[in-house]
Structures are given as structure tokens and as C-alpha cells.
Enzyme design. Structure first.
Site, PDB file in Angstrom:
ATOM      1  CD  GLU A  13      -3.146   0.663   0.200  1.00 51.38           C
ATOM      2  OE1 GLU A  13      -2.565   1.710  -0.187  1.00 51.38           O
ATOM      3  OE2 GLU A  13      -4.343   0.442  -0.045  1.00 51.38           O
ATOM      4  CG  ASN A 137      -8.706   2.290   0.172  1.00 52.79           C
ATOM      5  OD1 ASN A 137      -7.522   2.521   0.429  1.00 52.79           O
ATOM      6  ND2 ASN A 137      -9.252   1.107   0.387  1.00 52.79           N
ATOM      7  CG  ASP A 187      -7.192  -0.385  -2.366  1.00 53.66           C
ATOM      8  OD1 ASP A 187      -6.614   0.487  -1.692  1.00 53.66           O
ATOM      9  OD2 ASP A 187      -7.283  -1.565  -1.988  1.00 53.66           O
TER      10      ASP A 187
END
Length: 279
Positions: A13, A137, A187
Site C-alpha cells: 500500500e 481509500n 482502492d
């Protein structure tokens, strides 16, 4: 897309191109690591997103705090606690805004419904902006600096909210892009310089681009399905980076969890500089 190296993250991430260092960084949230091509750093809690203060210091969103971290010495100092009294949550997506503040999403460690929120740190104040989210997100800011986007991945809807002169939301967020009909899971996301929105779609193995109108433009396919966070980088910001995850893959293959890069025919936006009161 080409894998950057042999590192494979459980939950890759926080893809980030540091403009002052001309260097790419990314996180393994559950592994508690920050990576670059030059080295890696280990932490004693989960870490998930960053912004840049100067060439040496960065701001990092962690499980219990927002910290300033020195990349050379490996030392940190706490700016503020972040849901430190709630052992069920951790930080997730985050990004510096045009006014030098920092937006941080929190969520349940097991993605418990409604356990998350989006916070903003600005000029010494941490304020909760939105509550009752499950997986926050896609925090990013339009090139005109007038609005911010975010999502609760579970809803499959990208929200947009107007910003005042100080960068605080004004008015209620509105749904700008609804991906529920296509069953796509948004995301991490970034804008390019033309105002197009690039979003990693978890489970779909791609980063998809949408025009300011919401019209689908193109998708960059990745050889790992759990795409998590894109970033534009390189000297001309025409390289698209993206992190992926092994988490949730019943039969992971050799590229799951890798970070990838590929050239693209668009130019990204330079990451905004985080403003410290003592900077």
C-alpha cells in the site's frame, strides 16, 4: 507492468513518489515495513501512508499515531495520537493536501463494518472529517485544488467534496463515480495533471482512469489481481507505479504482493509538501 524487485508484500500500500528525492516508496501494512529500492525500514506497529516534509523527513500514518520520520537516522517523533485508544483500528490510505495538511483513513484491523473514519491534520489540529466508514481509500485532490475524493471501498462509490480556502471540506460529499454496477472495488487513487482520476481496483488486477465527467478512459492491467495503490513518478511523472497484495489470495503466485511500474502517455501531479509548524 514490470515488478520493481523481489519484495513481495502481504498488504502492499501507500505508493509514493518523493519529489525531492526522486525516489519511490511503498508500505507493507501488515508486515510493518516501509520499502524503497535502496533500503527498507521496520516499525513496531502497522504503517500505511506517507507525505514529504523535506529531503530527509517524511510524515507517516501509523496504527496509533501520525509521526515525522527521518529516513537517514531512522528516528521518529509523534505529531499526534491517531485512535490510539482503540486497539481495533489501524491507519490505511492517506495523502497530503494542497494546503499542506494530511488526510488519514482509519479502519478496523478485520475490516469491521463502520469502524473507520477519515481524519485531517492541519496546523496542529487533528479533526475527524467523516465517520462510520469501513475501508476508507482513494484519498486524493483535484488539480484545481477545489475538491477532494475518497471512497469507502465496500460501497464501490467514489465521493467528492468541495474544499474551502484552508482545505477543510465544505458541504456534504456527493457520489461522483459509482462502480457498483460493474462490481469493481476502488482502492487507492491519484489524479493526473489533466484532472483524470486513476484508481486501483482490488480484485480486478488493474488501475483504471476516468475523465472528470466520470467517463471510463483506459485501464492498465497488472499480473497480480489485488491492486491497491497507484502513484505517478519518474523525472517527468510519466511512470505509473502500483502496489499489490498477497493478502486474501488462496493460491498466491510469484507476482502477488509485488510493486510494479510502467510508462504511461499522461503526466501525473507532483505530491504536495506536508507543512510542519516548525518546518
Amino acid at each position: 507492468m514490470t515488478p520493481l524487485n523481489d519484495i513481495r508484500c502481504d498488504l502492499g500500500e501507500g505508493a509514493f513518489w518523493h519529489p525531492a528525492r526522486a525516489e519511490f516508496f511503498w508500505f507493507d501494512i501488515t508486515g510493518q515495513h516501509l520499502h524503497s529500492l535502496a533500503r527498507s525500514w521496520d516499525f513496531d506497529e502497522m504503517v500505511s501512508a506517507m507525505g514529504w516534509v523535506d529531503k530527509t523527513r517524511v510524515v507517516i500514518a501509523a496504527q496509533t499515531r501520525l509521526m515525522v520520520f527521518d529516513l537517514h537516522s531512522g528516528t521518529s517523533r509523534t505529531l499526534c495520537a491517531l485512535e490510539a485508544d482503540n486497539a481495533a483500528t489501524r491507519s490505511n490510505d492517506g495523502r497530503t493536501d494542497p494546503q499542506g495538511g494530511f488526510w488519514i483513513g482509519t479502519m478496523g484491523k478485520r475490516a469491521e463494518a463502520g469502524a473507520g473514519a477519515i481524519w485531517r491534520w492541519h496546523k496542529g489540529e487533528l479533526r475527524r472529517l467523516f465517520a462510520g466508514l469501513t475501508i476508507p481509500n482513494a484519498i486524493c485532490f483535484a488539480p484545481d485544488r477545489q475538491s477532494a475524493c475518497f471512497t469507502d471501498t465496500m460501497t464501490r462509490r467514489i465521493m467528492r467534496v468541495a474544499l474551502d480556502a484552508e482545505g477543510w471540506p465544505k458541504g456534504a460529499p456527493e457520489c461522483w463515480l459509482d462502480l457498483s454496477a460493474e462490481r469493481l472495488n476502488p482502492d487507492g487513487a491519484v489524479f493526473d495533471a489533466a484532472g483524470n482520476f486513476w484508481v486501483a481496483q482490488w480484485g480486478a488486477g488493474r488501475v483504471a482512469a476516468y475523465a472528470p465527467s466520470g467517463q471510463f478512459l483506459q485501464a492498465v492491467e497488472l499480473p497480480a489481481p489485488h491492486t491497491s495503490c497507484p502513484a505517478f513518478g519518474g523525472d517527468d511523472l510519466r511512470q505509473l507505479y502500483c502496489t499489490t497484495a498477497r493478502q486474501g489470495r488462496q493460491n498466491p503466485h510469484s507476482l502477488d504482493g509485488a510493486a510494479f511500474v510502467t510508462p504511461v502517455p499522461v503526466q501525473g501531479l507532483r505530491e504536495y509538501q506536508f507543512q510542519l509548524d516548525d518546518a
